[in-house]
Design a protein around this motif. Sequence first.
Motif, PDB file in Angstrom:
ATOM      1  N   VAL C  13       0.863  -1.185   0.000  1.00  0.00           N
ATOM      2  CA  VAL C  13       0.000   0.000   0.000  1.00  0.00           C
ATOM      3  C   VAL C  13       0.897   1.231   0.000  1.00  0.00           C
ATOM      4  CG1 VAL C  13      -1.982  -1.042   1.206  1.00  0.00           C
ATOM      5  CG2 VAL C  13      -0.178   0.083   2.528  1.00  0.00           C
ATOM      6  N   GLU C  19      -4.768   9.724   4.634  1.00  0.00           N
ATOM      7  CA  GLU C  19      -4.510   8.780   5.721  1.00  0.00           C
ATOM      8  C   GLU C  19      -3.513   9.314   6.747  1.00  0.00           C
ATOM      9  OE1 GLU C  19      -5.487   4.654   3.264  1.00  0.00           O
ATOM     10  OE2 GLU C  19      -3.451   5.466   3.199  1.00  0.00           O
ATOM     11  N   HIS C  28      -3.104   5.936  13.003  1.00  0.00           N
ATOM     12  CA  HIS C  28      -3.041   4.511  13.365  1.00  0.00           C
ATOM     13  C   HIS C  28      -4.268   3.708  12.939  1.00  0.00           C
ATOM     14  CE1 HIS C  28      -4.929   6.472  16.843  1.00  0.00           C
ATOM     15  NE2 HIS C  28      -5.486   5.309  17.116  1.00  0.00           N
ATOM     16  N   ALA C  29      -5.433   4.359  12.810  1.00  0.00           N
ATOM     17  CA  ALA C  29      -6.630   3.606  12.412  1.00  0.00           C
ATOM     18  C   ALA C  29      -6.536   3.121  10.960  1.00  0.00           C
ATOM     19  CB  ALA C  29      -7.892   4.450  12.609  1.00  0.00           C
ATOM     20  N   VAL C  32      -5.587  -0.532  10.106  1.00  0.00           N
ATOM     21  CA  VAL C  32      -6.620  -1.569  10.178  1.00  0.00           C
ATOM     22  C   VAL C  32      -7.289  -1.741   8.809  1.00  0.00           C
ATOM     23  CG1 VAL C  32      -8.759  -2.254  11.339  1.00  0.00           C
ATOM     24  CG2 VAL C  32      -6.931  -1.111  12.635  1.00  0.00           C
ATOM     25  N   VAL C  33      -7.426  -0.640   8.079  1.00  0.00           N
ATOM     26  CA  VAL C  33      -7.951  -0.709   6.713  1.00  0.00           C
ATOM     27  C   VAL C  33      -6.951  -1.419   5.799  1.00  0.00           C
ATOM     28  CG1 VAL C  33      -8.661   0.679   4.713  1.00  0.00           C
ATOM     29  CG2 VAL C  33      -9.364   1.357   7.025  1.00  0.00           C
ATOM     30  N   TRP C  34      -5.667  -1.130   5.963  1.00  0.00           N
ATOM     31  CA  TRP C  34      -4.651  -1.770   5.119  1.00  0.00           C
ATOM     32  C   TRP C  34      -4.600  -3.285   5.356  1.00  0.00           C
ATOM     33  CZ3 TRP C  34      -0.464   2.241   6.885  1.00  0.00           C
ATOM     34  CH2 TRP C  34      -0.778   3.496   6.354  1.00  0.00           C
ATOM     35  N   GLU C  36      -7.078  -5.124   5.987  1.00  0.00           N
ATOM     36  CA  GLU C  36      -8.207  -5.649   5.222  1.00  0.00           C
ATOM     37  C   GLU C  36      -7.873  -5.703   3.732  1.00  0.00           C
ATOM     38  OE1 GLU C  36     -12.758  -4.786   5.825  1.00  0.00           O
ATOM     39  OE2 GLU C  36     -11.864  -3.180   4.628  1.00  0.00           O
ATOM     40  N   VAL C  37      -7.237  -4.654   3.230  1.00  0.00           N
ATOM     41  CA  VAL C  37      -6.799  -4.646   1.829  1.00  0.00           C
ATOM     42  C   VAL C  37      -5.899  -5.860   1.567  1.00  0.00           C
ATOM     43  CG1 VAL C  37      -5.315  -3.425   0.163  1.00  0.00           C
ATOM     44  CG2 VAL C  37      -7.019  -2.155   1.499  1.00  0.00           C
ATOM     45  N   ARG C  39      -5.855  -8.727   3.244  1.00  0.00           N
ATOM     46  CA  ARG C  39      -6.654  -9.969   3.295  1.00  0.00           C
ATOM     47  C   ARG C  39      -7.397 -10.201   1.981  1.00  0.00           C
ATOM     48  NH1 ARG C  39      -8.009  -7.909   8.254  1.00  0.00           N
ATOM     49  NH2 ARG C  39     -10.148  -7.386   7.672  1.00  0.00           N
TER      50      ARG C  39
END
Lengths: 139, 139, 139, 139
Positions: C13, C19, C28-29, C32-34, C36-37, C39
């Motif tokens: 990423v 961001e 830092h939040a 958590v999105v990355w 998921e990307v 996964r």
Amino acid sequence: MPLVEGFGFSTEVRVRFAETDAQGIAHHAGFVVWLEVARIEYLDRFDGGYSSLQRSGLEALTLEVFVRYLAPARFDDRLRIQARCTDVRGARFRFEYLLDRTGEPIAEAWTAHATVAARSLRPTRTPGWLVDAIAAAES
Amino acid sequence: MPLVEGFGFSTEVRVRFAETDAQGIAHHAGFVVWLEVARIEYLDRFDGGYSSLQRSGLEALTLEVFVRYLAPARFDDRLRIQARCTDVRGARFRFEYLLDRTGEPIAEAWTAHATVAARSLRPTRTPGWLVDAIAAAES
Amino acid sequence: MPLVEGFGFSTEVRVRFAETDAQGIAHHAGFVVWLEVARIEYLDRFDGGYSSLQRSGLEALTLEVFVRYLAPARFDDRLRIQARCTDVRGARFRFEYLLDRTGEPIAEAWTAHATVAARSLRPTRTPGWLVDAIAAAES
Amino acid sequence: MPLVEGFGFSTEVRVRFAETDAQGIAHHAGFVVWLEVARIEYLDRFDGGYSSLQRSGLEALTLEVFVRYLAPARFDDRLRIQARCTDVRGARFRFEYLLDRTGEPIAEAWTAHATVAARSLRPTRTPGWLVDAIAAAES
């Protein structure tokens, strides 16, 4: 984890539509933002809050985040976030959280932090006024 | 709006699950983030790109955003974003965009910007090297 | 935690400007999105990926998230995310991650998940084809 | 644009740290989320609000967004969002907004929407109860 009892502070967030996802529930990353909202409001009660920390040239970094999701939250839900600050030592401190929707547990969480110099991001002892304020609030 | 023709640049974003909402589609605010991603990649082609602007003590502020949503985008869609920079004058410049999914128009958009001094956020003439690079790219 | 070795999958990423936060680093939040990307891209390698799971009426819920931040990431950084899927049992599975910037560790993380029926969000055994594909990928 | 006068509704958002960016200001995409927060609260005053719309099998899509940024907002700022609904016709309606920080204009904006059937996302006449409630609120 004895997270259920002993919280002296709570705030509320309302799930924004933008915070939902295509599963029809609040996306899990948004919880991490809500924990931060709760920390800011927790610190607001003290002398100048987070802004006061910043005015002394400090920032608080997040070192660790843990969230356990217990039940889905949905659009427009009003979630209570209980929070407490623990283990203030040197430059480090820790928060614990419990999120519920009118009593139903939604998530439990903890975060670990360090106060750092704003420019260098190097660990710097948490200021005495903040340590004392937290100790008073949590006693 | 003659947005359909004349784009010399394009990039691609893939809709993240976190960018969807409870309507089962990509949330409309996420498009504004994607436009920024496209601008950064547009500028990447020039000498040092956006980072080069920052090293000269400048930032680019967004003054206006307009997005017209033409069809819903969904999780995992790969969207092409065509972009072009127009109307570079003094401290101001403007971008126009067209988003499509394998030819189907998804959104059209434009944004207006100003280069500013990073500290004061005051408008500062766009550097000549950037004006020239954009002029060359768009000619 | 033996997170450093044994990853057979990685993706990348690039930190978006949206961001970052006022500390000048990636918020830092966003990590958590990355995750998921990563996964989603991990699962892409298998028959139909996450969309295939959805077509069988299933979703994957996130039950737990842990992130340990090791060094700040900044705007435009390209972060490699190594990921592996472990402990697939019944309806549950788990991912482990290591994020680095050209070799420098940025964060380590794990997430716990359950496959659920899309409508009821009730735990439902992870489909055999996915269990087998993960086992093959991780062997 | 006569956006300054004639607002009968207002709400407040407080800029979250996660909503700031590395320019030290609130990221421009976050404003689009705040407009949505304001719309939801605007509709809350009516019989069941947005949830009531959803219960009748409808959703409201965003067709267009325009934001003009007048001054930077910063972490922890409390922004007042004035909003009004205009031009309710058939399936379409429109909102206008003014954001200020204790009187200082921060942004002006408008958004265009359509009520759609939740499943098909096809335009569907805005329900009479909502049209009437908006007309009463804005008269």
